[in-house]
Scaffold this motif. Structure first.
Motif, PDB file in Angstrom:
ATOM      1  N   VAL A  21       0.845  -1.194   0.000  1.00  0.00           N
ATOM      2  CA  VAL A  21       0.000   0.000   0.000  1.00  0.00           C
ATOM      3  C   VAL A  21       0.884   1.248   0.000  1.00  0.00           C
ATOM      4  O   VAL A  21       0.603   2.235  -0.674  1.00  0.00           O
ATOM      5  CB  VAL A  21      -0.932   0.005   1.231  1.00  0.00           C
ATOM      6  CG1 VAL A  21      -1.537   1.367   1.445  1.00  0.00           C
ATOM      7  CG2 VAL A  21      -2.037  -0.997   1.060  1.00  0.00           C
ATOM      8  N   LEU A  22       1.983   1.178   0.728  1.00  0.00           N
ATOM      9  CA  LEU A  22       2.797   2.383   0.878  1.00  0.00           C
ATOM     10  C   LEU A  22       3.819   2.569  -0.234  1.00  0.00           C
ATOM     11  O   LEU A  22       4.263   3.685  -0.467  1.00  0.00           O
ATOM     12  CB  LEU A  22       3.508   2.354   2.229  1.00  0.00           C
ATOM     13  CG  LEU A  22       2.521   2.399   3.377  1.00  0.00           C
ATOM     14  CD1 LEU A  22       3.233   2.251   4.682  1.00  0.00           C
ATOM     15  CD2 LEU A  22       1.747   3.684   3.346  1.00  0.00           C
ATOM     16  N   SER A  24       3.484   1.225  -3.572  1.00  0.00           N
ATOM     17  CA  SER A  24       3.060   1.057  -4.962  1.00  0.00           C
ATOM     18  C   SER A  24       2.987   2.423  -5.642  1.00  0.00           C
ATOM     19  O   SER A  24       2.495   3.387  -5.063  1.00  0.00           O
ATOM     20  CB  SER A  24       1.711   0.369  -5.034  1.00  0.00           C
ATOM     21  OG  SER A  24       0.699   1.326  -4.932  1.00  0.00           O
ATOM     22  N   PRO A  25       3.493   2.522  -6.863  1.00  0.00           N
ATOM     23  CA  PRO A  25       3.583   3.830  -7.513  1.00  0.00           C
ATOM     24  C   PRO A  25       2.234   4.418  -7.883  1.00  0.00           C
ATOM     25  O   PRO A  25       2.095   5.629  -7.948  1.00  0.00           O
ATOM     26  CB  PRO A  25       4.415   3.532  -8.770  1.00  0.00           C
ATOM     27  CG  PRO A  25       4.282   2.084  -8.990  1.00  0.00           C
ATOM     28  CD  PRO A  25       4.079   1.450  -7.674  1.00  0.00           C
ATOM     29  N   ASP A  26       1.242   3.575  -8.089  1.00  0.00           N
ATOM     30  CA  ASP A  26      -0.061   4.055  -8.535  1.00  0.00           C
ATOM     31  C   ASP A  26      -0.971   4.219  -7.325  1.00  0.00           C
ATOM     32  O   ASP A  26      -1.124   3.298  -6.526  1.00  0.00           O
ATOM     33  CB  ASP A  26      -0.637   3.017  -9.509  1.00  0.00           C
ATOM     34  CG  ASP A  26      -1.903   3.506 -10.146  1.00  0.00           C
ATOM     35  OD1 ASP A  26      -2.227   4.683  -9.940  1.00  0.00           O
ATOM     36  OD2 ASP A  26      -2.555   2.718 -10.839  1.00  0.00           O
ATOM     37  N   LEU A  27      -1.571   5.379  -7.183  1.00  0.00           N
ATOM     38  CA  LEU A  27      -2.409   5.633  -5.999  1.00  0.00           C
ATOM     39  C   LEU A  27      -3.655   4.769  -5.999  1.00  0.00           C
ATOM     40  O   LEU A  27      -4.088   4.301  -4.947  1.00  0.00           O
ATOM     41  CB  LEU A  27      -2.810   7.106  -5.955  1.00  0.00           C
ATOM     42  CG  LEU A  27      -1.975   7.990  -5.057  1.00  0.00           C
ATOM     43  CD1 LEU A  27      -2.523   9.383  -5.067  1.00  0.00           C
ATOM     44  CD2 LEU A  27      -1.974   7.460  -3.649  1.00  0.00           C
ATOM     45  N   PHE A  28      -4.238   4.564  -7.180  1.00  0.00           N
ATOM     46  CA  PHE A  28      -5.453   3.747  -7.219  1.00  0.00           C
ATOM     47  C   PHE A  28      -5.175   2.320  -6.766  1.00  0.00           C
ATOM     48  O   PHE A  28      -5.946   1.726  -6.019  1.00  0.00           O
ATOM     49  CB  PHE A  28      -6.035   3.731  -8.629  1.00  0.00           C
ATOM     50  CG  PHE A  28      -7.266   2.919  -8.731  1.00  0.00           C
ATOM     51  CD1 PHE A  28      -8.458   3.420  -8.260  1.00  0.00           C
ATOM     52  CD2 PHE A  28      -7.248   1.639  -9.258  1.00  0.00           C
ATOM     53  CE1 PHE A  28      -9.605   2.668  -8.313  1.00  0.00           C
ATOM     54  CE2 PHE A  28      -8.392   0.885  -9.313  1.00  0.00           C
ATOM     55  CZ  PHE A  28      -9.569   1.396  -8.853  1.00  0.00           C
ATOM     56  N   ARG A  29      -4.008   1.798  -7.201  1.00  0.00           N
ATOM     57  CA  ARG A  29      -3.642   0.458  -6.774  1.00  0.00           C
ATOM     58  C   ARG A  29      -3.462   0.416  -5.256  1.00  0.00           C
ATOM     59  O   ARG A  29      -3.877  -0.541  -4.610  1.00  0.00           O
ATOM     60  CB  ARG A  29      -2.353   0.043  -7.471  1.00  0.00           C
ATOM     61  CG  ARG A  29      -2.022  -1.394  -7.283  1.00  0.00           C
ATOM     62  CD  ARG A  29      -0.939  -1.823  -8.212  1.00  0.00           C
ATOM     63  NE  ARG A  29       0.373  -1.572  -7.648  1.00  0.00           N
ATOM     64  CZ  ARG A  29       1.510  -1.859  -8.268  1.00  0.00           C
ATOM     65  NH1 ARG A  29       1.477  -2.364  -9.468  1.00  0.00           N
ATOM     66  NH2 ARG A  29       2.649  -1.609  -7.704  1.00  0.00           N
ATOM     67  N   ALA A  30      -2.871   1.473  -4.710  1.00  0.00           N
ATOM     68  CA  ALA A  30      -2.693   1.508  -3.260  1.00  0.00           C
ATOM     69  C   ALA A  30      -4.039   1.451  -2.555  1.00  0.00           C
ATOM     70  O   ALA A  30      -4.197   0.740  -1.557  1.00  0.00           O
ATOM     71  CB  ALA A  30      -1.925   2.764  -2.867  1.00  0.00           C
ATOM     72  N   GLU A  95       5.720   8.987 -10.117  1.00  0.00           N
ATOM     73  CA  GLU A  95       5.676  10.343  -9.592  1.00  0.00           C
ATOM     74  C   GLU A  95       5.877  10.332  -8.094  1.00  0.00           C
ATOM     75  O   GLU A  95       4.943  10.565  -7.330  1.00  0.00           O
ATOM     76  CB  GLU A  95       4.339  10.973  -9.907  1.00  0.00           C
ATOM     77  CG  GLU A  95       4.195  11.284 -11.371  1.00  0.00           C
ATOM     78  CD  GLU A  95       2.997  12.151 -11.574  1.00  0.00           C
ATOM     79  OE1 GLU A  95       2.307  12.418 -10.593  1.00  0.00           O
ATOM     80  OE2 GLU A  95       2.782  12.564 -12.700  1.00  0.00           O
ATOM     81  N   GLY A  96       7.038  10.057  -7.647  1.00  0.00           N
ATOM     82  CA  GLY A  96       7.300  10.098  -6.217  1.00  0.00           C
ATOM     83  C   GLY A  96       6.629   8.952  -5.502  1.00  0.00           C
ATOM     84  O   GLY A  96       5.924   8.146  -6.087  1.00  0.00           O
ATOM     85  N   LEU A  97       6.844   8.891  -4.209  1.00  0.00           N
ATOM     86  CA  LEU A  97       6.303   7.766  -3.459  1.00  0.00           C
ATOM     87  C   LEU A  97       4.928   8.093  -2.956  1.00  0.00           C
ATOM     88  O   LEU A  97       4.721   9.126  -2.383  1.00  0.00           O
ATOM     89  CB  LEU A  97       7.243   7.466  -2.294  1.00  0.00           C
ATOM     90  CG  LEU A  97       7.218   6.038  -1.833  1.00  0.00           C
ATOM     91  CD1 LEU A  97       7.732   5.150  -2.931  1.00  0.00           C
ATOM     92  CD2 LEU A  97       8.088   5.884  -0.613  1.00  0.00           C
TER      93      LEU A  97
END
Lengths: 97, 96, 106, 100
Positions: A21-22, A24-30, A95-97
């Motif tokens: 969760v913390l 993964s590069p994609d926010l939706f995946r998180a 795009e960043g963590l």
């Protein structure tokens, strides 16, 4: 024996999910990983003989929090059109963590 | 009895873990959301098997709540996250 | 029985708290910070319920009540935090602490 | 005897769940994955619930188990329809043999 195997697998999965969760590069995946994290937490409560907490977690933790994050995600993601961000064909961005 | 049912629950837990791969790969957002939907159904089954295997009847109520709310996240996803038109926030800022 | 559930779940709660704390400090995006706080809360709840579980014979109901209250409080504070994050993004035109642009190709 | 029949049905449900997961991983596009997921899982859950209901001790429990199955059916039908509809509106083309 089999019960402690269940415990072990469940705990390893929980920690793995929290980590991804913390990072993964994609926010939706998180967010989707977080929803599955909530689902598995309910199993952990059942194993710890706390069905009352499991009931609250199933109702609030997985249902309500997931819906909250999903509806906030749209507002907090960049780009003029949200679907271009969420619906990319290739993998996550960097795009960043 | 306990060994059999908890073992079956463990098999379903492994199936959930394998399903996590689709969340990691999933080309579109809907694929990821569908994997989460699978976890809802699998979670209900695991809870039922655990309730039988550990002899805790009240866990069936937890499964009931799971089943009741499993569609909520998907509905929120379709209606609020994966919609076509632009962010609502820009509209509201124009009004301000 | 090789592991008692107390050991496994207590350790997991501790690990979840550590991972969440690291994420809270290291991640720049606001939404991810909120996710990290939620994970921290889950770790704390897991630890509390493990303490209540003890050796599985006599279960203490007080930590259960605390955790139930905590779950409800954490969902409401998550909602407030998400609203605040949206407000910060709109007013400061940045969506994380590295000042990435909120609008446009960012 | 009743226990054996019930356990048989519970075990029968597991392969459907596994096939749902395998379908989710191996099928080519989102519509086929939706199909695998919602159908296989509901049948699997149906068998598990049938097996548990056979072994149940009271009619109340049987009713509760079938209520759970009904709710899962309702939820998965609704969400499958919603996701497929949204995917069509996003112009995701269904998979065909030619474009494979």
């Amino acid at each position: 024996m089999i019960v402690s195997a269940f415990d072990l697998v469940l705990c390893l999965t929980l920690v793995w999910l929290a980590w991804h969760v913390l990072v993964s590069p994609d926010l939706f995946r998180a967010v989707v990983l977080f929803i599955s994290f909530g689902l598995l937490m309910a199993l952990a409560w059942v194993r710890l003989l706390a069905p009352d907490v499991a009931l609250a977690e199933a109702a609030i933790g997985s249902g309500l929090t997931g819906a909250l994050f999903l509806s906030a995600l749209r507002r907090l993601t960049p780009g003029r059109r949200g679907e271009r961000r969420v619906d990319r064909k290739e993998g996550g961005d960097d795009e960043g963590l | 009895m306990t060994t059999l049912y908890v073992g079956l629950a463990l098999v379903l837990l492994f199936s959930v873990i394998v399903g996590l791969l689709r969340i990691m790969w999933g080309p579109t957002a809907a694929d990821r959301m569908m994997a989460a939907q699978l976890f809802g159904t699998c979670g209900v089954a695991i809870l039922l098997l655990l309730s039988k295997g550990l002899g805790q009847l009240i866990v069936e109520d937890v499964a009931l709540v799971f089943a009741l709310l499993s569609a909520l996240a998907t509905v929120a996803f379709v209606r609020r996250t994966w919609t076509k038109e632009g962010p609502r926030q820009t509209k509201r800022l124009d009004h301000d | 029985m090789i592991f008692s559930p107390g050991h496994v779940y207590g350790l997991t709660g501790l690990l979840l708290f550590i991972v969440g704390l690291a994420g809270l400090i290291l991640c720049a995006q606001l939404l991810r910070k909120i996710l990290a706080v939620n994970i921290m809360a889950s770790g704390v709840f897991l630890f509390l319920v493990t303490i209540a579980h003890g050796n599985g014979v006599l279960i203490d109901p007080v930590p259960h009540a605390m955790v139930l209250t905590g779950i409800v409080v954490s969902v409401s504070s998550t909602a407030v935090a998400l609203a605040l994050a949206g407000r910060v993004q709109d007013m400061a035109h940045c969506r994380d602490l590295l000042k990435k642009k909120a609008r446009g190709e960012g | 005897m009743i226990d054996i029949v019930g356990t048989f049905f519970v075990i029968l449900g597991i392969p459907f769940f596994l096939s749902g997961t395998i379908g989710l991983l191996r099928l080519p596009d989102i519509y086929t994955r939706l199909h695998a997921l919602t159908k296989a899982d509901n049948v699997g859950l149906g068998f598990i619930i049938l097996g548990l209901a056979i072994q149940a001790t009271s009619w109340f429990e049987v009713a509760k188990l079938f209520l759970i199955w009904f709710l899962v059916l309702l939820a998965s039908a609704t969400s499958c329809h919603l996701v497929a509809d949204a995917a069509l509106r996003h112009n995701i083309k269904p998979w065909t043999k030619e474009r494979a």
